[in-house]
Scaffold this motif. Sequence first.
Motif, short mmCIF file in Angstrom:
data_model
loop_
_atom_site.label_atom_id
_atom_site.label_comp_id
_atom_site.label_asym_id
_atom_site.label_seq_id
_atom_site.Cartn_x
_atom_site.Cartn_y
_atom_site.Cartn_z
N UNK A 248 53.49 27.04 4.96
CA UNK A 248 52.65 27.89 4.11
C UNK A 248 51.23 27.38 4.06
N UNK A 249 51.07 26.09 4.30
CA UNK A 249 49.73 25.49 4.23
C UNK A 249 49.69 24.26 5.13
N UNK A 250 48.51 24.04 5.70
CA UNK A 250 48.31 22.86 6.55
C UNK A 250 47.14 22.07 5.98
N UNK A 251 47.30 20.76 5.91
CA UNK A 251 46.17 19.92 5.55
C UNK A 251 45.84 19.05 6.76
N UNK A 252 44.62 19.19 7.25
CA UNK A 252 44.20 18.40 8.40
C UNK A 252 43.39 17.20 7.89
N UNK A 253 43.86 16.02 8.20
CA UNK A 253 43.13 14.80 7.80
C UNK A 253 43.08 13.87 8.98
N UNK A 254 42.20 14.18 9.92
CA UNK A 254 42.14 13.41 11.16
C UNK A 254 40.80 12.69 11.29
N UNK A 255 40.32 12.19 10.17
CA UNK A 255 39.09 11.40 10.23
C UNK A 255 37.85 12.24 9.98
N UNK A 256 36.73 11.56 9.93
CA UNK A 256 35.47 12.23 9.60
C UNK A 256 34.41 11.90 10.64
#
Lengths: 412, 106
Positions: A235-243
């Motif tokens: 239902x939802x994706x959180x992308x946390x692959x750095x900045x």
Amino acid sequence: MSGAPQRIAIIGAGQAGGQAAYSLRQAGFEGAITLVGDEPAPPYQRPPLSKAYLKGELEAERLFLKPLEYYPEHNIDLITGNAAKKIDLASRQIEMASGPSIAWDKLVIATGARPRKLPVPGADLEGVLELRTLSDVDKLKWSAVKGARMVVVGAGYIGLEAAAVGAQLGLHVTILEAMPQVLSRVAGPEIGVFYTRTHREAGTDVRLGAKLEGFEGQGHVSGVRLAGGEVIPCDVVLVGVGVLPNLELALEAGLTCGNGIVVNAQGQTSHPDVYAAGDVAWRPLVHYGRDGRLESVHNAIEGGKIAAASMLGGPGPALEVPWFWSDQFDLKLQTAGLWTGADAQVIRGDAQSRAFAVFYLKEGRVIAVDAVNSAPEYVVGRKLVAAKAAVAPAELADKSISMKDIGARAAS
Amino acid sequence: MPKITYIDSSGKERQVEGKNGMTVMETAIKHNIPGIDADCGGACACATCHVYVDEAFTAKVGKPSAMEQSMLDFAENVKENSRLSCQIKIRDDLDGLKVTTPESQH
């Protein structure tokens, strides 16, 4: 204060930019301060965004670094919701997205960093979210409701913290990590193994070495496709692959940049009246004899203080060993130092007990420590790292010797 | 609304109204009380919100947790009545609480 700058502008109203302004006033600077941020909120703490704020335990106002009245009371012109568009070094002006330009005698660039986007199909679907700002979390909160299926892409601090909150809120969470271990960029393998197990025990599906091919859905994301064809419904994706550092303004102005705006120990860029601080700065890491870019509260505060002190010609703050923390479930991970380059690791305590620490050594000297629910290891470890103390691995591993004694022996 | 008094190292007193559930640190930040840095924002990770609790309240406020006690080792001039103000939650029976801030948090 003769010769002191009269107008200081700060681009970026985050922790570093805010700190620069606070430190200037605290040091007695009486000239004009303009603090510009593109977000609508005044400077606020970001760390709770992926922790207590996501969980709904805090209202936004409790994250503000200073109450709103602080700014007028201290004659700081805080301009929010308006982005700097261009820095003109010759005329010493900042062009703004809207409204008049801002003139400065000295400038601080604290533009921070932005989440890296995944170059895969469907990355712009609705429901594919990131987590950097208050408004990002507000969006995520709408979807992060009990029973929802959330896929977290990237098992760094942000991803794991959000995954922990998701599991606690009753979401069905899947974590996809491309590397063979979680937290691999910031911590050693022992820590990674421990956190993988912890998340799995909370019911989260942790997939290591995952190869993401894209996001599926009509308008809104409905699934994550992996290499090999498997689709994980969500239902939802959180992308946390750095900045990535927000360098554009500095680059366009002609300031020297690498993987960050290059600054010296005084926080000064290649232009003597322009400073940079926080996530965006490529700075000397004095404890390690090299330069680098840090993404942390410690670095933001220290950088803001350094820039303020340098602009006023005063002494800078005592430089701290880089420190970090991460709250997941009932675990507090506290890190001091940077473990890159370690040639030995010593485990103190037992991971099964959920309270243990890993010391990282290089040529016999302590260069970093990761402490899980182990404040004494962190506190003394931080001092050992600062002193580059040589400590025998057997001593570090021996729980019958207190950290206090280890610290005292190393200091003598 | 419990009243909290902050006394700085020069002896100057500032009294503010606290709110139950908020911490003594947060209340200080909200009211621009100098002398409390709170670098980590209350995560018990930095020891820059060190205060001395007035003798009359030390029993009510209680002892620091093991985690907090370790973090206090970072602070300077720690005394018997030292606490991290981010770990003291305001409640009705803390009305009238007085805390003194140290000369420096670093």
